[in-house]
Design a protein around this motif. Sequence first.
Motif, mmCIF file in Angstrom:
data_model
loop_
_atom_site.group_PDB
_atom_site.id
_atom_site.type_symbol
_atom_site.label_atom_id
_atom_site.label_comp_id
_atom_site.label_asym_id
_atom_site.label_seq_id
_atom_site.Cartn_x
_atom_site.Cartn_y
_atom_site.Cartn_z
ATOM 1 N N LEU A 485 -51.352 -9.295 19.285
ATOM 2 C CA LEU A 485 -51.309 -9.224 20.871
ATOM 3 C C LEU A 485 -50.925 -8.496 21.350
ATOM 4 C CD1 LEU A 485 -50.100 -13.025 20.388
ATOM 5 C CD2 LEU A 485 -51.908 -12.125 21.908
ATOM 6 N N ARG A 486 -49.521 -7.923 20.491
ATOM 7 C CA ARG A 486 -49.034 -6.252 20.977
ATOM 8 C C ARG A 486 -50.196 -5.124 20.532
ATOM 9 N NH1 ARG A 486 -45.006 -2.927 16.811
ATOM 10 N NH2 ARG A 486 -43.667 -1.082 18.489
ATOM 11 N N TYR A 491 -48.047 -7.921 25.945
ATOM 12 C CA TYR A 491 -46.643 -8.525 25.445
ATOM 13 C C TYR A 491 -45.608 -9.351 25.718
ATOM 14 C CZ TYR A 491 -47.585 -2.785 25.557
ATOM 15 O OH TYR A 491 -48.039 -2.123 25.024
ATOM 16 N N SER A 492 -46.177 -9.737 27.005
ATOM 17 C CA SER A 492 -45.590 -11.517 27.172
ATOM 18 C C SER A 492 -45.877 -12.294 25.480
ATOM 19 C CB SER A 492 -45.934 -11.893 28.290
ATOM 20 O OG SER A 492 -46.767 -12.255 28.180
ATOM 21 N N HIS A 493 -47.092 -12.061 25.775
ATOM 22 C CA HIS A 493 -47.340 -13.567 24.821
ATOM 23 C C HIS A 493 -46.694 -12.990 23.631
ATOM 24 C CE1 HIS A 493 -50.357 -13.596 27.716
ATOM 25 N NE2 HIS A 493 -50.788 -14.856 27.714
ATOM 26 N N ALA A 494 -47.234 -11.865 22.708
ATOM 27 C CA ALA A 494 -46.584 -11.470 21.415
ATOM 28 C C ALA A 494 -44.711 -11.742 22.073
ATOM 29 C CB ALA A 494 -46.368 -9.993 21.198
ATOM 30 N N VAL A 495 -43.851 -11.561 23.326
ATOM 31 C CA VAL A 495 -42.711 -11.531 23.032
ATOM 32 C C VAL A 495 -42.416 -13.813 22.663
ATOM 33 C CG1 VAL A 495 -40.737 -11.700 24.310
ATOM 34 C CG2 VAL A 495 -42.128 -9.354 23.979
ATOM 35 N N ILE A 510 -41.126 -5.023 20.163
ATOM 36 C CA ILE A 510 -41.715 -4.780 21.218
ATOM 37 C C ILE A 510 -40.820 -5.055 22.353
ATOM 38 C CG2 ILE A 510 -43.334 -6.622 22.865
ATOM 39 C CD1 ILE A 510 -43.987 -7.368 20.226
ATOM 40 N N GLN A 511 -39.669 -5.514 22.682
ATOM 41 C CA GLN A 511 -39.023 -4.985 23.818
ATOM 42 C C GLN A 511 -38.556 -3.510 23.645
ATOM 43 O OE1 GLN A 511 -38.675 -7.074 25.504
ATOM 44 N NE2 GLN A 511 -38.196 -9.622 25.618
ATOM 45 N N LEU A 512 -37.807 -3.345 22.176
ATOM 46 C CA LEU A 512 -37.351 -2.350 22.908
ATOM 47 C C LEU A 512 -38.722 -0.969 22.387
ATOM 48 C CD1 LEU A 512 -34.728 -2.350 20.243
ATOM 49 C CD2 LEU A 512 -34.265 -2.492 23.025
ATOM 50 N N GLU A 513 -39.760 -1.361 22.134
ATOM 51 C CA GLU A 513 -40.873 0.262 21.799
ATOM 52 C C GLU A 513 -41.878 -0.037 23.073
ATOM 53 O OE1 GLU A 513 -42.092 0.248 17.728
ATOM 54 O OE2 GLU A 513 -39.489 0.358 16.882
ATOM 55 N N ASP A 514 -42.002 -1.126 23.674
ATOM 56 C CA ASP A 514 -42.934 -1.351 23.871
ATOM 57 C C ASP A 514 -42.424 -2.127 25.432
ATOM 58 O OD1 ASP A 514 -45.173 -1.031 21.798
ATOM 59 O OD2 ASP A 514 -44.487 -3.281 21.774
ATOM 60 N N ILE A 515 -41.558 -2.470 25.725
ATOM 61 C CA ILE A 515 -41.589 -3.424 26.984
ATOM 62 C C ILE A 515 -40.417 -2.876 27.586
ATOM 63 C CG2 ILE A 515 -41.005 -4.797 28.570
ATOM 64 C CD1 ILE A 515 -42.028 -7.461 26.526
ATOM 65 N N LYS A 516 -39.374 -1.898 26.695
ATOM 66 C CA LYS A 516 -38.054 -1.362 27.173
ATOM 67 C C LYS A 516 -37.135 -1.843 27.926
ATOM 68 C CE LYS A 516 -40.478 3.055 25.830
ATOM 69 N NZ LYS A 516 -40.297 3.445 24.521
ATOM 70 N N ASN A 517 -37.109 -3.422 27.652
ATOM 71 C CA ASN A 517 -36.207 -3.926 27.940
ATOM 72 C C ASN A 517 -34.711 -4.152 26.954
ATOM 73 O OD1 ASN A 517 -34.760 -6.014 29.368
ATOM 74 N ND2 ASN A 517 -35.970 -7.581 29.327
ATOM 75 N N TYR A 518 -34.058 -2.773 27.432
ATOM 76 C CA TYR A 518 -33.045 -2.280 26.373
ATOM 77 C C TYR A 518 -31.669 -3.758 26.785
ATOM 78 C CZ TYR A 518 -34.805 1.459 26.321
ATOM 79 O OH TYR A 518 -36.193 2.792 26.169
ATOM 80 N N GLN A 519 -32.550 -4.743 27.710
ATOM 81 C CA GLN A 519 -30.917 -5.409 28.188
ATOM 82 C C GLN A 519 -30.757 -6.766 27.571
ATOM 83 O OE1 GLN A 519 -27.790 -4.076 29.990
ATOM 84 N NE2 GLN A 519 -26.821 -5.917 29.629
ATOM 85 N N GLU A 520 -32.469 -7.199 27.810
ATOM 86 C CA GLU A 520 -32.732 -8.129 27.255
ATOM 87 C C GLU A 520 -33.033 -8.744 25.661
ATOM 88 O OE1 GLU A 520 -33.534 -12.360 27.186
ATOM 89 O OE2 GLU A 520 -33.069 -10.856 28.967
ATOM 90 N N ALA A 521 -32.988 -7.429 25.596
ATOM 91 C CA ALA A 521 -32.418 -6.750 23.426
ATOM 92 C C ALA A 521 -31.363 -7.098 23.549
ATOM 93 C CB ALA A 521 -33.938 -5.980 23.140
ATOM 94 N N MET A 537 -28.695 -4.742 14.489
ATOM 95 C CA MET A 537 -27.434 -3.777 14.898
ATOM 96 C C MET A 537 -27.208 -2.532 14.436
ATOM 97 S SD MET A 537 -26.320 -5.001 18.667
ATOM 98 C CE MET A 537 -25.739 -2.968 18.637
ATOM 99 N N LYS A 538 -27.421 -2.820 13.378
ATOM 100 C CA LYS A 538 -27.340 -2.193 12.157
ATOM 101 C C LYS A 538 -28.777 -1.048 12.654
ATOM 102 C CE LYS A 538 -24.501 -3.322 8.224
ATOM 103 N NZ LYS A 538 -24.111 -4.043 7.239
ATOM 104 N N ARG A 539 -29.907 -1.615 12.518
ATOM 105 C CA ARG A 539 -31.243 -0.926 13.176
ATOM 106 C C ARG A 539 -31.628 -0.645 14.404
ATOM 107 N NH1 ARG A 539 -35.817 -4.939 11.100
ATOM 108 N NH2 ARG A 539 -34.492 -3.985 9.129
ATOM 109 N N TYR A 540 -31.152 -0.942 15.606
ATOM 110 C CA TYR A 540 -31.614 -0.817 16.306
ATOM 111 C C TYR A 540 -30.318 -0.012 17.880
ATOM 112 C CZ TYR A 540 -35.895 -3.182 15.794
ATOM 113 O OH TYR A 540 -36.575 -3.452 14.778
ATOM 114 N N GLY A 541 -28.949 -0.454 16.641
ATOM 115 C CA GLY A 541 -27.531 0.019 17.532
ATOM 116 C C GLY A 541 -27.994 1.430 18.299
ATOM 117 N N LYS A 542 -28.462 2.860 17.680
ATOM 118 C CA LYS A 542 -27.904 3.818 18.098
ATOM 119 C C LYS A 542 -29.379 3.673 19.957
ATOM 120 C CE LYS A 542 -27.214 6.396 14.296
ATOM 121 N NZ LYS A 542 -27.930 7.449 13.695
ATOM 122 N N ILE A 543 -30.047 3.481 19.364
ATOM 123 C CA ILE A 543 -30.952 2.862 20.639
ATOM 124 C C ILE A 543 -30.554 2.123 22.002
ATOM 125 C CG2 ILE A 543 -33.512 2.341 21.921
ATOM 126 C CD1 ILE A 543 -34.442 2.684 18.548
#
Length: 935
Positions: A485-486, A491-495, A510-521, A537-543
């Motif tokens: 699906l991704r 994306y919505s179905h995959a999420v 998907i939220q961070l790399e495709d949809i760019k919805n940082y707040q929701e992530a 948080m260790k993995r995606y904290g910098k983004i």
Amino acid sequence: MAAYLQWRRFVFFDRETVKEPPGPDGAGAKHFALPPGIAVCDSGRGSLVFGDILRQIWFLPRSLQLSSFQAYKLRVTHLYQLKQHSILVSVGEDEEGINPLVKVWNLEKRDGGNPLCTRIFPAIPGNKPTVVSCLTVHENLNFMAIGFADGSVVLTKGDITRDRHSKTQILHEGNYPVTGLAFRQSGKTTHLFVVTTENIQSYMLSVKDYPHLELDTHGCGLRCSSLSDPSQDLQFIVAGNECVYLYQPDERGPCFAFEGQKLIVHWYRGYLIIVSKDRKTSPKSEFAGNEAQNSDKQVLNIYDLCNKFIAYSSIFDDIVDVLAEWGSLYVLTRDGKIHVLQEKDTQTKLEARKSMLFRKNLFEMAINLAKSHHLDSDGLSEIFRQYGDHLYNKGNHDGAIQQYIRTIGKLEPSYVIRKFLDAQRIHNLTAYLQTLHLQSLANADHTTLLLNCYTKLKDSSKLEEFIKTSDSEVRFDVETAIKVLRQAGYYSHAVYLAEKHEHHEWYLKIQLEDIKNYQEALHYIGKLPFEQAESNMKRYGKILMHHVPNETTELLKILCTDYRPSGDSEGHGMLEGKKANSEEFIPVFANNSRELKAFLEHMTEVQADSPQGVYDTLLELRLQNWAHEQDEQIKEKLHNEALTLLKSGRFKTVFDKALVLCQMHNFKDGVLYLYEQGKLFQQIMHYHMQNEQYKKVIEVCELYGDQEACLWEQALGYFARKEEDCKEYVAAVLKHIENKNLMPPLLVVQTLAHNSTATLSVIKDYLVNKLQKQSRQVEQDEQRIQKYREETTRIRQEIEELKASPKIFQKTKCSICTSALELPSVHFLCGHSFHQHCFESYSESDSECPTCMPENRKVMDMIRAQEQKRDLHDQFQHQLKCSNDGFSVVADYFGRGVFNKLTLITDLPSGKAATRETLEAGLQRELLIHTKRST
């Protein structure tokens, strides 16, 4: 109504004539012959049972050994053998006239070699004699029904084997002869079917008053009715001359148009057996000749009502009855022969039929046949596959896929998938893959293919229906579905899938790399369990820090102090909060120093035992801000914050690291504070020397000179090297050196000789005072030397006197009791005398004077201490190194005899007589004690 002429014919039974067992001589066996006069037949419990007109009942077991007994005096008219009990019920006559008798026989018990007759009663409805037309017995032995030619039916309820436990009553009265009876048991409900020549009725026996229902207004002849098995739902079969009807207890069922005059009807293993007359030319069969048969011949047909075909058809001469026993059908004829019809095995029937049906493309009939004969799933699957191939080759892809769907679980899915990939029949392929997933037989590749089909068809409704199944109905690999699906952009179905099935990593990707919805992530991470929230948080904290710094910082504060999932409202107050290691999240703030400072300050405030890395990073951050700040007021504030952090006591274990940080940022107060904490007094002084802060140098010496005396020497050397006028500071240093006697005068002069500005007037007072002190010291030493010489001379004289002259003891009083001495007495060389009894009472040793013993022990202890200290090399080296006057330390140890070898004798030999050697040793010991006391 099923048309008889359309039914296909097969030969599923093999016909043979029963022959007698071969004799001892091995001669050819003859055809088995029945007893003459057979009138009625039945079977069950491993035997064929016959009743003849000559009053005998015959039993024919499988061994073909006939046996009989006389049941009646005249004739036997009816027999009924129960299938589940060894009970035989017969109707016959013992006397002329219409007086039928019913007899119940227990075949397992014997009476004079014959079966035991447990009950006899007349079969007459009321008081009017009439002929018995039919008989049936319920397998539970609680019901027996007898039909009569006058239309009456007598029902016996209770234990039919005993008179006392049963009750007989007339159940049915009519005007037409009763031609058939049958019990039907369904659960706890019992029905009795009654058929006459003109009607059919059903009685409910499990209800009081036995309510009945007329099912039809036409009947049948004798022996033309039967009860089917559960494959036909226990329906009552009535065979008329035109049709065969099936009945339920409350209604009529299907009808089959089998023409011809019916003579006998039976049901056997899902087959309907009909013996009929055919006035026309009889049909050809396997066992019939090519010529037309005569009309008096009888045709036996075996029908499969479910699959609508004739399993067997053959012509016989005058059939008496058809019996079923030992897994076969036995056809009895009037000529005394027995013909056995043995059903072919299932595989043989199927192979024969399939080959014909497949040639004629009658796949549906082949499938029905296989099901009715309980063919295994592998065999059925093969038929479905061939049927699907046939439809596919004809271009009927929709029909073909339906057949292929029926092969799921047996046929390899790739066989079907390849066909429909080649044909580009995406709709059909989608249907097949859907069913494959519904049966939980799909793998990851099948899931990928199905989702690709959905996306190519752009069928969002089907796609949503597929993925939005409940947790208990998930029939696909979720991770594979998310990937597909991704990749397809859904994306919505995959999420949705990732969130529902808790694939947190995929959701965040998907939220961070495709949809760019940082707040929701970020909000989603806050709902995760602690371990998963920490790892993500260790993995995606910098983004997240780059795009939503404030919210990310707040979540990290919670994560490192008292974390509870935000969605866990029920147990939020019950579960103990967890906290992560705040030091591990410092790299997240790589380019966000402001948020990093806020995070670190928060951690140090709420968690005093934060990891050391937190304090180190906070110190470095404050020093950087202080070094780059231009505003004086803010710079002063930052200066105080950094110094306060240094003084918090958190840098004792990382002293070097903190010192390097302060030196890198030229943080003067911090460097000096750390020097002081680390007792690096020389570094403090060198720091002031480098900055030419003379007063600070003197202050450092005054503060720490007592702890480290060499500071004054270094200060003197520092000022001596200065070419400018430093007389004031030199004088101050010299004064302290003089008071503490820190340096020899010669060394002081040599040190100041390097300074061209230092004149003699600078050290005049120092030298005068030093010379005066040394002069006084020399005078004192000379006086002491003279005293020691005189004392030594005197002691040597005493020793010589003791060696050469006798010792006169002139004491007149005891040194203990002060009484006049009396013999026996004890005298010591020290001059003390004692009564012997006083000496023995107070003395601890026979060789020591009680009066001198305390003082002697002190001296001995001092000698022993000196002896022990002779080996204290580490202590000597330490004192020599730390002392300002090394010569005095060496002289002190020399005086203790550390550099001499001393032999000390502390005990005299036992006994009162002493040799010359013992005496000399004692004199030396006394001399040492006396010398120590005098000094």
